[in-house]
Write a protein that holds these residues in place. Structure first.
Motif, short mmCIF file in Angstrom:
data_model
loop_
_atom_site.label_atom_id
_atom_site.label_comp_id
_atom_site.label_asym_id
_atom_site.label_seq_id
_atom_site.Cartn_x
_atom_site.Cartn_y
_atom_site.Cartn_z
N GLY A 58 47.72 59.52 69.73
CA GLY A 58 48.23 58.58 70.36
C GLY A 58 47.57 57.97 71.31
O GLY A 58 47.44 56.51 71.62
N GLU A 59 47.20 58.66 72.37
CA GLU A 59 46.55 58.27 73.49
C GLU A 59 45.06 57.41 73.20
O GLU A 59 44.89 56.49 73.73
CB GLU A 59 46.22 59.50 74.39
CG GLU A 59 45.89 59.08 75.82
CD GLU A 59 45.64 60.14 76.69
OE1 GLU A 59 44.50 60.52 77.06
OE2 GLU A 59 46.59 60.99 76.87
N LEU A 63 48.90 54.05 70.65
CA LEU A 63 50.29 54.06 69.93
C LEU A 63 51.06 55.25 70.44
O LEU A 63 50.77 56.38 70.60
CB LEU A 63 49.86 54.27 68.36
CG LEU A 63 49.15 53.15 67.70
CD1 LEU A 63 48.70 53.96 66.30
CD2 LEU A 63 49.87 51.92 67.65
N ASP A 64 52.62 54.99 70.22
CA ASP A 64 53.47 56.11 70.56
C ASP A 64 53.80 56.92 69.29
O ASP A 64 53.49 56.44 68.28
CB ASP A 64 54.64 55.47 71.34
CG ASP A 64 55.32 54.44 70.52
OD1 ASP A 64 55.68 54.72 69.05
OD2 ASP A 64 55.70 53.34 70.69
N THR A 65 54.32 58.08 69.59
CA THR A 65 54.80 59.01 68.60
C THR A 65 55.58 58.36 67.30
O THR A 65 55.52 58.71 66.31
CB THR A 65 55.19 60.44 68.92
OG1 THR A 65 56.40 59.93 70.02
CG2 THR A 65 54.20 60.98 69.72
N THR A 67 55.64 55.20 66.55
CA THR A 67 54.69 54.53 65.35
C THR A 67 53.96 55.50 64.55
O THR A 67 53.56 55.04 63.52
CB THR A 67 53.97 53.58 66.10
OG1 THR A 67 54.77 52.61 67.10
CG2 THR A 67 53.00 52.79 65.15
N LEU A 68 53.36 56.58 65.19
CA LEU A 68 52.47 57.50 64.38
C LEU A 68 53.17 58.10 63.58
O LEU A 68 52.55 58.58 62.42
CB LEU A 68 51.61 58.43 65.59
CG LEU A 68 50.77 57.77 66.28
CD1 LEU A 68 50.01 58.64 67.33
CD2 LEU A 68 49.44 57.50 65.27
#
Length: 141
Positions: A58-59, A63-65, A67-68
């Motif tokens: 994500g980093e 992207l945030d979790t 979204t992931l």
């Protein structure tokens, strides 16, 4: 005096339009591999570093979790990656590429060249643009 609120004077609009254009050029190349652009980005990272946590991924992808997680679930269903919880901290989820996911790397090797060709842009110009964008993004961290 220049009107800064005219669309033609905005920096954000050509960047936004270019990002869409870029993804549109990737789409036919990735469809051949049955990948979406975000899935391709995940695989690029896992081809380079075979194991990542969801947080690390994500980093790197900004992207945030939230979204992931659905993206990674679909990739796992397609047997491209494996998700596994850490034995010491169950909140940490590790990702690794499967053999099927690893085999896609060979098929994807020509994508950067095909992309430059379809966009009719030189490698020099593309690298200059990438360097400027990377410089801006790194200052935001």
């Amino acid at each position: 005096m220049e009107d800064h609120l005219k669309l033609k004077n905005q920096l954000c609009f050509p960047i936004y339009a270019f990002a869409k254009e870029m993804v549109n050029h990737y789409r036919p190349l990735l469809e051949e591999l049955q990948l979406t652009y975000p899935q391709y980005l995940v695989l690029l990272i896992l081809w380079e570093e075979t194991e990542q946590t969801v947080g690390q991924l994500g980093e790197k992808l900004f992207l945030d979790t939230g979204t992931l997680t659905p993206l990674l679930k679909r990739m796992e269903q397609k047997e491209m990656i494996i998700r596994s919880r850490s034995s010491t901290d169950e909140r940490v989820v590790y990702l690794s590429v499967t053999q099927k996911g690893a085999l896609l790397r060979k098929k994807a090797e020509d994508i950067p060249r095909q992309l430059m060709e379809s966009m009719n842009i030189s490698e020099e110009d593309l690298n200059a643009l990438k360097n400027i964008i990377t410089k801006i993004l790194n200052k935001q961290k």
